[in-house]
Enzyme design. Structure first.
Site, PDB file in Angstrom:
ATOM      1  N   GLY A 167      20.270  10.334   7.463  1.00 46.99           N
ATOM      2  CA  GLY A 167      20.936  11.176   6.465  1.00 46.99           C
ATOM      3  C   GLY A 167      20.177  11.199   5.145  1.00 46.99           C
ATOM      4  O   GLY A 167      19.512  10.234   4.779  1.00 46.99           O
ATOM      5  N   ARG A 213      17.476  12.297  13.312  1.00 46.39           N
ATOM      6  CA  ARG A 213      18.063  11.029  13.757  1.00 46.39           C
ATOM      7  C   ARG A 213      17.515  10.549  15.106  1.00 46.39           C
ATOM      8  O   ARG A 213      18.122   9.682  15.743  1.00 46.39           O
ATOM      9  CB  ARG A 213      19.585  11.162  13.844  1.00 46.39           C
ATOM     10  CG  ARG A 213      20.273  11.321  12.501  1.00 46.39           C
ATOM     11  CD  ARG A 213      21.759  11.052  12.607  1.00 46.39           C
ATOM     12  NE  ARG A 213      22.433  11.271  11.338  1.00 46.39           N
ATOM     13  CZ  ARG A 213      22.487  10.365  10.360  1.00 46.39           C
ATOM     14  NH1 ARG A 213      21.920   9.199  10.511  1.00 46.39           N
ATOM     15  NH2 ARG A 213      23.130  10.626   9.242  1.00 46.39           N
ATOM     16  N   ASP A 261      19.348   1.218  11.153  1.00 49.45           N
ATOM     17  CA  ASP A 261      18.872   1.550  12.499  1.00 49.45           C
ATOM     18  C   ASP A 261      17.395   1.961  12.463  1.00 49.45           C
ATOM     19  O   ASP A 261      16.607   1.558  13.323  1.00 49.45           O
ATOM     20  CB  ASP A 261      19.691   2.706  13.103  1.00 49.45           C
ATOM     21  CG  ASP A 261      21.088   2.263  13.519  1.00 49.45           C
ATOM     22  OD1 ASP A 261      21.269   1.048  13.773  1.00 49.45           O
ATOM     23  OD2 ASP A 261      21.994   3.112  13.581  1.00 49.45           O
ATOM     24  N   LYS A 266      16.702   2.953   2.788  1.00 45.69           N
ATOM     25  CA  LYS A 266      17.398   4.172   2.372  1.00 45.69           C
ATOM     26  C   LYS A 266      18.793   4.233   2.961  1.00 45.69           C
ATOM     27  O   LYS A 266      18.968   3.898   4.129  1.00 45.69           O
ATOM     28  CB  LYS A 266      16.602   5.382   2.880  1.00 45.69           C
ATOM     29  CG  LYS A 266      17.277   6.703   2.723  1.00 45.69           C
ATOM     30  CD  LYS A 266      17.409   7.500   4.031  1.00 45.69           C
ATOM     31  CE  LYS A 266      18.380   6.923   5.021  1.00 45.69           C
ATOM     32  NZ  LYS A 266      18.815   7.805   6.090  1.00 45.69           N
ATOM     33  N   THR A 267      19.797   4.589   2.256  1.00 44.95           N
ATOM     34  CA  THR A 267      21.075   5.091   2.749  1.00 44.95           C
ATOM     35  C   THR A 267      22.074   5.106   1.608  1.00 44.95           C
ATOM     36  O   THR A 267      22.203   4.116   0.869  1.00 44.95           O
ATOM     37  CB  THR A 267      21.678   4.320   3.947  1.00 44.95           C
ATOM     38  OG1 THR A 267      22.936   4.936   4.272  1.00 44.95           O
ATOM     39  CG2 THR A 267      21.911   2.835   3.728  1.00 44.95           C
ATOM     40  N   ASP A 327      25.056   4.923   2.064  1.00 41.14           N
ATOM     41  CA  ASP A 327      26.180   4.083   2.483  1.00 41.14           C
ATOM     42  C   ASP A 327      26.157   2.702   1.828  1.00 41.14           C
ATOM     43  O   ASP A 327      27.171   2.011   1.803  1.00 41.14           O
ATOM     44  CB  ASP A 327      26.174   3.900   4.011  1.00 41.14           C
ATOM     45  CG  ASP A 327      26.308   5.219   4.749  1.00 41.14           C
ATOM     46  OD1 ASP A 327      26.545   6.245   4.082  1.00 41.14           O
ATOM     47  OD2 ASP A 327      26.174   5.230   5.984  1.00 41.14           O
TER      48      ASP A 327
END
Ligand code: FBP
Length: 552
Positions: A81, A145, A176, A202-203, A205
């Site tokens: 994402g 992804r 992941d 990176k994220t 979240d």
């Protein structure tokens, strides 16, 4: 391309770097520490990562250095994402490479890891980088992804890397994708290839963090964007005094985003999935908790409020978790049969024969729309696509029912009118905050330093992030050091441990200490928009989560 005034001004922004990276390359010293181990399961991981287990932590400091300044060709991939700052990681790698040797080249693999597997790429030139400096999004090279998992995909990745004569591949991704980077690094070593693989955290979240990775990039900008929007909704709600806003927030499994936004804006309720799981709260318990706050506020004639819902909530409510686990297993085991069933009624008949009676009862009792969303395709890592489950609507429907019943009994006399929202994509491609712009550029530059030191199997890391940027500590952490074995989709696998909200952590404790007051009183805070230019106390503040975690 037409440009906004802000975009033009952001092109000119010069990201702040840690002092150790502002010197001449010959003065960047790469210090290597002691041999390391994995997070746990060391014996098993030693056999899986024969060549990359036990590498030392790398720290950059000012001193006499020995970086490779021969021309290098590096490939970069944006994975998963979008997260604000990704373009600055690319810019940091690019500028590092060119500083090392103007003949060095950067290749961008298009559309995520599949670009490496299928050799789809573009050359990243100085003019291309300049078009994307300090901007959000991943549109410079795109993302995807795809997981590199089959022997053919590993072999194809090595083949592409060889075709381009790469010195390294940089994977910009979440837990992941960095697990994948560790596997790829090991595979290259196993095949005797000197091509290095470096990850970057990176994220939005915020769940790729640990002792060494203080935060993932993108979290800072995303939470500030959502906090602005939610602050605006709060002010609207406090003006009109007639709506309850149920706001679902991105974050997949972890509730870090919801928690940080709560700390910034003080909503009436913020559900934390990890807490519901520990307390084994059912959906009915959650509804009771929400209704109790609504009733109390109605007694003070406050028929309005704001409720934050982390998007992964349904996966943490025990009965829903069981249902989703059973659905995942059935949909994986009977994949071919399942895709041939087209109507929802027929899918229900099929599932009635396979689900446990308890799960089937829940599946039939939740609104049909939600049941359908639970059956949507899983992502390539096997995860339910929680962003597509309308938990806000699920809760609104159940709260409405409960309040209607309470009204009949006379225990509730207020007026309930609810509006549902989902904030996720709004924050993922925002102009990176100064924090993310600086952090990402530093992560990219550090990735280059790791490559020019000949290291592989590392994640680029910058620590001491609550200090001013010049005092940040740059370096690299061995990817295997952050790994353990976990059961994922029925199989034991080596993975980077996902960081969920810790109930003993300072951010949760700070929230828990205030939430009862927020539930009844109107304590809203209106943070306003991210500021890019102005005094540092307005423009360069890290998140409350980071400050509280570092205060430990
Ligand atoms: P990453 O873990 O790849 O950074 O993705 C973050 C995220 O934004 C989650 O918060 C969200 O659940 C998911 O991506 C949505 O995925 P998609 O972009 O495929 O709809």
């Amino acid at each position: 391309m037409d440009l906004s005034y802000l975009q033009k001004a952001r092109y000119a922004y010069k990201p702040k770097l840690p002092a150790s990276l502002t010197v001449a390359l010959s003065e960047i010293k790469v210090e290597l520490g002691e041999a390391t181990s994995s997070l746990s399961d060391a014996e098993e991981l030693k056999t899986i990562f024969k060549h990359s287990f036990g590498k030392p932590i790398a720290v950059f400091s000012k001193g006499s250095g020995n970086l490779n300044t021969k021309p290098l060709t590096v490939g970069v991939i944006l994975s998963g994402g979008q997260a604000p700052g990704g373009h600055n990681v690319v810019a940091g790698i690019f500028d590092g490479l060119k500083k090392g040797n103007p003949e060095s080249r950067l290749i961008g693999f298009k559309g995520g890891p599949s670009g490496l597997i299928e050799n789809k790429f573009i050359e990243i030139t100085a003019s291309l980088v300049d078009e994307y400096r300090n901007t959000g999004g991943f549109d410079m090279i795109g993302s995807g992804r795809t997981k590199i998992e089959t022997p053919e995909q590993f072999a194809a990745s090595l083949e592409t890397a060889k075709v381009h004569n790469l010195s390294a591949v940089v994977i910009i991704g979440g837990d992941d994708s960095n697990t994948n980077a560790a596997m790829l690094a090991e595979y290259f070593l196993e095949k005797g290839s000197p091509i290095s693989v470096i990850g970057t955290p990176k994220t939005i979240d915020g769940d790729l963090k640990n002792e060494y990775i203080e935060t993932s990039f993108g979290f800072d900008t995303a939470v500030k964007t959502y906090s602005e929007l939610i602050g605006n909704i709060m002010r609207d709600s406090n003006s009109a005094k007639k709506y309850w806003h149920f706001i679902k927030l991105m974050g997949r499994a972890a509730s870090h985003i919801a928690l940080e936004v709560a700390l910034q804006t003080h909503p009436n309720i913020c559900l934390i999935s990890e807490e519901l799981e520990v307390k084994k709260l059912s959906l009915a318990n959650v509804i009771d908790q929400i209704c109790s706050a609504i009733v109390k506020r109605a007694q003070n004639k406050n028929n309005f409020g704001v409720i934050l819902i982390p998007e992964g909530l349904v996966e943490f409510i025990p009965e829903m978790k069981n249902l989703i686990r059973e659905l995942n297993d059935i949909m994986a085991a009977f994949k071919d049969d399942f895709v041939r069933i087209h109507s929802f009624e027929d899918q229900c008949d099929f599932l009635a024969k396979k689900l446990s009676p308890e799960s089937m009862a829940i599946f039939s009792n939740i609104p049909e729309e939600i049941s359908k969303q639970l059956l949507l395709d899983r992502d390539p890592h096997g995860n339910v696509q929680v962003s597509r489950i309308e938990t806000d609507k699920l809760l609104i429907g159940m709260v409405e029912k409960k309040l209607a019943a309470m009204k009949k009994q006379g225990s509730y006399t207020g007026i309930f009118s609810a509006v549902g929202h989902f904030f996720g994509y709004e924050g993922r491609s925002a102009f990176p905050s100064n924090f993310d712009a600086d952090y990402c550029y530093g992560l990219g530059f550090s990735a280059f330093v790791l490559i020019a030191s000949g290291l592989t199997g590392y994640i680029s890391s910058i620590r001491n992030l609550t200090a001013s940027a010049s005092e940040w500590i740059a370096g690299g952490i061995p990817l295997v050091m952050m790994m353990n074995l976990e059961k994922r989709h029925g199989k034991i696998k080596p993975v980077i441990k996902k960081a969920l909200v810790e109930l003993e952590g300072e951010p949760f404790k700070a929230f828990a200490a205030q939430r009862e007051k927020w539930a009844v009183e109107t304590s809203f805070v209106y943070p306003g928009a991210i500021q890019y230019f102005g005094p540092p106390e307005v423009c360069d503040q890290p998140t409350i989560t980071l400050k509280l975690e570092k205060s430990r």
